[in-house]
Design a protein around this motif. Structure first.
Motif, short mmCIF file in Angstrom:
data_model
loop_
_atom_site.label_atom_id
_atom_site.label_comp_id
_atom_site.label_asym_id
_atom_site.label_seq_id
_atom_site.Cartn_x
_atom_site.Cartn_y
_atom_site.Cartn_z
N LEU A 183 45.12 37.94 42.89
CA LEU A 183 43.68 37.02 43.16
C LEU A 183 43.21 36.65 42.04
O LEU A 183 42.61 35.49 41.90
CB LEU A 183 42.75 37.75 44.37
CG LEU A 183 43.35 38.18 45.74
CD1 LEU A 183 42.22 39.00 46.47
CD2 LEU A 183 43.58 36.66 46.38
N ILE A 184 42.94 37.57 41.19
CA ILE A 184 42.28 36.86 39.74
C ILE A 184 43.14 35.76 39.07
O ILE A 184 42.50 34.85 38.78
CB ILE A 184 42.23 38.18 39.04
CG1 ILE A 184 41.30 39.02 39.39
CG2 ILE A 184 41.91 37.84 37.55
CD1 ILE A 184 41.07 40.64 38.65
N VAL A 185 44.32 36.09 39.23
CA VAL A 185 45.17 35.09 38.49
C VAL A 185 45.46 33.47 39.24
O VAL A 185 45.09 32.64 38.60
CB VAL A 185 46.74 35.42 38.43
CG1 VAL A 185 47.60 34.13 38.09
CG2 VAL A 185 47.04 36.64 37.49
N VAL A 186 45.21 33.62 40.45
CA VAL A 186 45.16 32.56 41.42
C VAL A 186 43.60 31.82 41.14
O VAL A 186 43.53 30.69 41.04
CB VAL A 186 45.36 32.67 42.84
CG1 VAL A 186 45.19 31.62 43.79
CG2 VAL A 186 46.67 33.26 42.85
N ALA A 187 42.79 32.66 41.14
CA ALA A 187 41.30 32.32 41.18
C ALA A 187 41.15 31.52 39.56
O ALA A 187 40.34 30.57 39.60
CB ALA A 187 40.18 33.58 41.18
N TYR A 188 41.74 31.92 38.66
CA TYR A 188 41.49 31.37 37.38
C TYR A 188 42.60 30.51 36.83
O TYR A 188 42.92 30.27 35.66
CB TYR A 188 40.89 32.48 36.35
CG TYR A 188 39.81 33.10 36.99
CD1 TYR A 188 38.55 32.35 36.96
CD2 TYR A 188 39.78 34.28 37.38
CE1 TYR A 188 37.41 32.98 37.33
CE2 TYR A 188 38.75 34.91 37.74
CZ TYR A 188 37.40 34.38 37.80
OH TYR A 188 36.26 34.95 38.43
N MET A 189 43.67 29.93 37.79
CA MET A 189 44.59 29.27 37.20
C MET A 189 44.30 28.23 36.39
O MET A 189 45.01 27.80 35.55
CB MET A 189 45.60 28.73 38.50
CG MET A 189 46.83 28.00 38.23
SD MET A 189 48.04 29.30 37.66
CE MET A 189 48.14 30.22 39.25
N ASP A 190 43.25 27.28 36.72
CA ASP A 190 42.91 26.33 36.07
C ASP A 190 42.45 26.68 34.39
O ASP A 190 42.96 25.92 33.65
CB ASP A 190 41.72 25.75 36.57
CG ASP A 190 41.88 24.98 37.87
OD1 ASP A 190 43.23 24.44 37.87
OD2 ASP A 190 40.84 24.59 38.74
N ILE A 191 42.19 27.99 34.21
CA ILE A 191 42.13 28.32 33.03
C ILE A 191 43.18 28.69 32.38
O ILE A 191 43.52 28.26 31.14
CB ILE A 191 40.89 29.36 32.67
CG1 ILE A 191 39.58 28.74 33.32
CG2 ILE A 191 40.69 30.13 31.23
CD1 ILE A 191 38.60 29.93 33.47
N LEU A 192 44.01 29.64 32.91
CA LEU A 192 45.21 30.15 32.38
C LEU A 192 46.26 29.20 32.07
O LEU A 192 46.89 29.40 31.01
CB LEU A 192 45.86 31.17 33.52
CG LEU A 192 45.08 32.44 33.87
CD1 LEU A 192 45.70 33.00 34.79
CD2 LEU A 192 44.94 33.32 32.60
N LYS A 193 46.42 28.04 32.83
CA LYS A 193 47.46 27.04 32.60
C LYS A 193 47.27 26.38 31.30
O LYS A 193 48.03 25.89 30.71
CB LYS A 193 47.48 26.06 33.85
CG LYS A 193 46.29 25.09 33.95
CD LYS A 193 46.56 24.14 35.14
CE LYS A 193 45.35 23.08 35.28
NZ LYS A 193 45.55 22.32 36.50
N ASP A 217 41.12 20.60 45.40
CA ASP A 217 41.12 19.48 44.90
C ASP A 217 39.43 19.28 44.68
O ASP A 217 38.98 18.10 44.70
CB ASP A 217 41.20 18.67 46.22
CG ASP A 217 42.54 18.48 46.56
OD1 ASP A 217 43.37 18.50 45.46
OD2 ASP A 217 42.90 18.37 47.86
N TRP A 218 38.71 20.44 44.62
CA TRP A 218 37.31 20.70 44.13
C TRP A 218 37.28 20.39 42.68
O TRP A 218 38.03 20.49 42.02
CB TRP A 218 36.66 21.78 44.69
CG TRP A 218 36.67 22.34 45.80
CD1 TRP A 218 37.28 21.60 46.92
CD2 TRP A 218 35.80 23.25 46.66
NE1 TRP A 218 36.83 21.92 48.16
CE2 TRP A 218 36.09 22.96 48.08
CE3 TRP A 218 35.07 24.25 46.01
CZ2 TRP A 218 35.22 24.01 48.90
CZ3 TRP A 218 34.45 25.24 47.07
CH2 TRP A 218 34.63 25.13 48.39
N PRO A 219 35.76 20.09 42.18
CA PRO A 219 35.72 19.87 40.75
C PRO A 219 36.00 21.40 40.08
O PRO A 219 35.90 22.44 40.84
CB PRO A 219 34.23 19.44 40.82
CG PRO A 219 33.86 18.71 41.91
CD PRO A 219 34.81 19.48 42.83
N MET A 220 36.46 21.41 38.96
CA MET A 220 36.68 22.86 38.28
C MET A 220 35.67 23.83 38.40
O MET A 220 35.96 25.06 38.90
CB MET A 220 37.42 22.70 36.92
CG MET A 220 38.11 23.97 36.37
SD MET A 220 38.13 23.85 34.33
CE MET A 220 39.75 23.10 34.58
#
Length: 489
Positions: free
Chosen positions: A309-319, A442-445
């Motif tokens: 869940l942590i990885v999915v939650a912060y995917m925008d940062i990790l990528k 699709d929400w703002p980051m």
């Protein structure tokens, strides 16, 4: 107590060095993806060749590391004879492999799809041959309880590799993927020099009778190892052959790069294993041992679901941190699937203790073989149409089947009362929260990250409420305990 303390100390050294080493090596991903565009197929070549390397390592060591540990501790064998026999055997096989590949370099390179760059295959053949041989001196260090030297050399190898990669790909702005393989060879030769004291200073002796017994012991381990590594690498080796598009290496590079994000799960899983294994094998009574297996399985699943869940939650940062080149981001949809497969692989690993305890390791080969067959079938049938998404689902299906078969057969031979209802509750909750996180794509980051953080905190709150009350935790627990509170043993 002294022996147990030693186990924990060595486990901490091996565990931390391995995890730190994998993390440092992980840092090469943003470097490669930044310098090698997806269109060039450069990272696809790295992914493909290292898949072959992983399989070659298993074949060239053919279970002799584990066999060395087993035979060196037998009372009627001389440890130096066992070590010398193992070195000579693995070294000879590795030398023959390297010579054959170099003699047949042109046809082998053509077969692998590298007819225009046979040097890639030649360099990696020599590298993997040396690496396979060095596995035995490293095993000797562990057997001699030289944990610090083992860890220091492993970390030195990775540090030098990162430094050389930075010099070429970053400071020199290099684009030739072949230099990744040349650097690997340089580091491997450096390790061989550093380990020279581990294969000098004693008489090398090949005991043919001993070798025969060792090979009888090692062949099921080889089968298990081959099946296991194919589960991890078969899709990456097969992809260029079965993918119908003209941009196979580009697609494989995208899949390989995005899968690296999921390797965060593998590192967390490995950390749990290093903490868990010594306790399980510390010689506790059967009843306590059963309870340990059951509890360990439950908490393993809980914490890997939390990591998921942590990885999915912060995917925008990790990528952004891991995959610097936006060309690769199109493949991020594979990450949750690969992570779920990693969780099932971890569960399969935890289930594997039952056949190791009763000395029926052949079951491991059977289960891994079944999983591998499922993975291959999914890849061969669906990759031509669905590309790398079929690779991700193939791993998911393969590990899922191996996990389920191991569980049901294990319940017959070594029944354990796993808390399935409690585990199911966490699985369902994680799945629901994952669905809510996907809803925010699709929400703002900032809004998405804030909402996802609340969901992760909610999952952690359930863990604390149901299974880890703060008062029961070491150190911090004393601040939450009421008077006369007693921690359950």
């Amino acid at each position: 107590m002294g022996k147990l303390t030693t186990i924990f100390k060595d486990t901490a050294i091996y565990g931390l060095s391995s995890i730190i080493g994998r993390f440092l090596n992980y840092l090469l991903v943003p470097l490669y993806t930044a310098q090698l565009s997806a269109a060039s197929g450069g990272y696809g070549i790295i992914t493909n060749i290292y898949a072959y390397v992983a399989l070659a390592m298993v074949l060239l060591t053919f279970g002799m590391e584990t066999t060395y540990f087993r035979f060196t501790n037998k009372t009627h064998t001389d440890s130096q004879t066992v070590y010398g026999t193992t070195l000579i055997t693995v070294g000879s096989v590795s030398l023959v492999f390297a010579v054959l590949v170099l003699l047949l370099l042109s046809p082998v390179s053509q077969l692998m799809g590298y007819g225009d760059h046979p040097e890639y295959v030649g360099v990696m053949a020599v590298t993997v041959a040396i690496d396979a041989f060095l596995c035995i001196p490293f095993a000797h260090l562990r057997q001699q309880k030289k944990a610090l030297k083992f860890a220091a050399l492993k970390l030195l190898n990775i540090a030098v590799s990162i430094l050389l990669n930075l010099i070429y790909f970053y400071f020199m702005d290099g684009k030739d993927v072949g230099y990744a393989f040349y650097i690997n060879l340089v580091c491997t030769v450096m390790l061989a020099v550093c380990l020279i004291t581990e294969y000098t200073g004693f008489r090398w002796r090949l005991d043919t009778k001993l070798l025969k017994n060792m090979l009888i012991y090692s062949w099921p381990i080889l089968v298990l190892g081959v099946a296991g590594i194919l589960n991890q690498t078969a899709d990456k080796m097969l992809f260029p052959y079965i993918y119908e598009g003209s941009d196979g290496m580009k697609q494989l590079g995208i899949y390989g790069a995005c899968s690296k994000i999921a390797m965060i799960m593998a590192m967390i899983t490995q950390a749990f294993r290093f903490a868990y294994e010594p306790i399980v094998f510390a010689g506790v009574k059967d009843k306590d041992q059963h309870e340990m297996y059951e509890k360990a399985m439950k908490f393993f699943i809980i914490f890997t679901l939390l990591a998921f869940l942590i990885v999915v939650a912060y995917m925008d940062i990790l990528k952004v941190l891991i995959i610097r080149n936006t060309d690769y981001w199109v493949g991020l949809e594979v990450v949750p699937i690969v992570m779920a497969a990693e969780i099932m692989m971890g569960i399969y690993f935890n289930l594997s203790f039952w056949y190791k305890i009763i000395d029926k390791t052949i079951w491991g080969a059977i289960f891994s073989g079944i999983g591998c067959a499922v993975l291959l079938a999914v890849n061969i049938i669906f990759v031509p149409k669905y590309g790398y998404m079929a690779c991700a689902w193939g791993g998911f299906a393969g590990y899922g089947v191996a996990m389920l078969v191991s569980y049901f057969v294990g319940q017959k031979y070594y029944p354990l009362n796993y808390p399935l209802k409690e585990i199911a509750l966490y699985v369902v909750l994680a799945f629901v929260l994952f669905g809510l996180m996907r809803f925010t794509n699709d929400w703002p980051m900032i809004a998405s990250l804030a909402f996802n953080t609340l969901l992760v905190v909610a999952f952690m709150a359930v863990i604390i409420w149901r299974d880890l009350p703060l008062a029961s935790l070491p150190v911090v627990g004393r601040y939450f305990r009421k008077p006369n509170y007693k921690v359950k043993q």
